[in-house]
Design an enzyme around this catalytic site. Structure first.
Site, PDB file in Angstrom:
ATOM      1  N   PHE A 104     -11.179  94.742 -13.870  1.00  0.00           N
ATOM      2  CA  PHE A 104     -10.349  95.684 -12.958  1.00  0.00           C
ATOM      3  C   PHE A 104     -10.292  96.922 -13.173  1.00  0.00           C
ATOM      4  O   PHE A 104      -9.675  97.289 -14.282  1.00  0.00           O
ATOM      5  CB  PHE A 104      -9.141  94.877 -12.703  1.00  0.00           C
ATOM      6  N   GLU A 136     -20.599 105.322  -2.496  1.00  0.00           N
ATOM      7  CA  GLU A 136     -19.416 104.209  -2.757  1.00  0.00           C
ATOM      8  C   GLU A 136     -18.883 104.461  -4.031  1.00  0.00           C
ATOM      9  O   GLU A 136     -19.719 104.933  -5.136  1.00  0.00           O
ATOM     10  CB  GLU A 136     -19.927 102.842  -2.607  1.00  0.00           C
ATOM     11  N   ASP A 137     -17.742 104.178  -4.291  1.00  0.00           N
ATOM     12  CA  ASP A 137     -17.221 104.380  -5.665  1.00  0.00           C
ATOM     13  C   ASP A 137     -17.734 103.199  -6.483  1.00  0.00           C
ATOM     14  O   ASP A 137     -17.888 102.877  -7.675  1.00  0.00           O
ATOM     15  CB  ASP A 137     -15.776 104.342  -5.576  1.00  0.00           C
ATOM     16  N   ASP A 150     -18.920  95.876  -5.664  1.00  0.00           N
ATOM     17  CA  ASP A 150     -18.440  94.480  -6.535  1.00  0.00           C
ATOM     18  C   ASP A 150     -19.167  93.457  -5.865  1.00  0.00           C
ATOM     19  O   ASP A 150     -20.161  92.962  -6.542  1.00  0.00           O
ATOM     20  CB  ASP A 150     -16.823  94.745  -6.095  1.00  0.00           C
ATOM     21  N   ARG A 196      -5.935 106.584  -7.973  1.00  0.00           N
ATOM     22  CA  ARG A 196      -7.430 107.453  -7.528  1.00  0.00           C
ATOM     23  C   ARG A 196      -7.484 108.830  -8.140  1.00  0.00           C
ATOM     24  O   ARG A 196      -8.725 109.209  -8.308  1.00  0.00           O
ATOM     25  CB  ARG A 196      -7.382 107.364  -6.038  1.00  0.00           C
TER      26      ARG A 196
END
Ligand code: PRP
Length: 190
Positions: free
Chosen positions: A161, A108-109, A112, A174
């Site tokens: 964020f 995953e990036d 969260d 991205r």
């Protein structure tokens, strides 16, 4: 000349810092799995990238894994264009091969709230892998409410964020080569 409005960004991790960390993670993964997946009887490691955000990290990471590797993708969306997870995970694309009896790493990036990863781990575990671990470029420990342990972690960040290196805001940014913090007066506006 810019063709679209850039948010005001502060660079959190520049491309050199990311490259160094990703190379170290690849080495760590290689050492962890070497005895299990390499050699004449080894079936290799299955690396599952979660679309879309993982694609940049995954592309760099796998080039630092010195083992036989098969790449799969799952399409998964929990945020849409929102900035907060709804908790409802939508699978938009599934694996092309079974992972039963295989060593699997989910890439995953960002983890969260952890809700997406919790869903994915439950989903993949039900397919009977030999082992199942998590690699993520980023995690936000103070937001993680799904008790997710990231086995191979790039960086921990506060609840901010961020965009770039695969992470988006409204589908954009991205392709930035760094991870940047979206400064408050522009956060959530794209
Ligand atoms: C992002 C990210 C993770 C998820 C993490 O995906 O890539 O999959 O959110 O959030 P959580 O831990 O709060 O569940 P997103 O739904 O934005 O889709 P994308 O990867 O296409 O950007």
């Amino acid at each position: 000349m810019a063709f679209f409005t850039q948010p005001r960004l502060e660079v959190l991790f520049d491309k050199e810092a990311i490259a160094k960390r990703v190379a170290a993670l690849g080495k760590e993964i290689t050492q962890h799995y070497r005895d299990d997946v390499a050699g004449p009887d080894g079936r290799g490691l299955v690396v599952v990238g979660i679309l879309k955000g993982s694609f940049v990290f995954l592309a760099d990471l796998v080039r630092h894994i010195d083992l036989p590797v098969q790449i799969e993708f799952m399409g998964c969306s929990s945020y849409g264009d929102a900035t907060e997870s709804s908790g409802a995970v939508q699978v938009t694309q599934d694996l092309t091969k079974p992972v039963s009896g295989r060593h699997v790493i989910v890439v995953e990036d960002i983890v969260d709230t952890g809700l997406t990863m919790r869903y994915l781990l439950d989903n993949l575990q039900s397919r009977g892998p030999k082992s199942l671990k998590v690699a993520s470029l980023l995690e936000k420990p103070e937001k993680n409410r799904a008790n997710i342990k990231v086995d191979f972690l790039g960086f921990s960040i506060p609840d901010q964020f961020v965009v770039g290196y695969g992470l988006d805001a409204g589908g954009l940014y991205r392709n930035l080569p760094f991870v940047g913090l979206v400064l408050p007066d522009t956060a959530g506006q794209s």
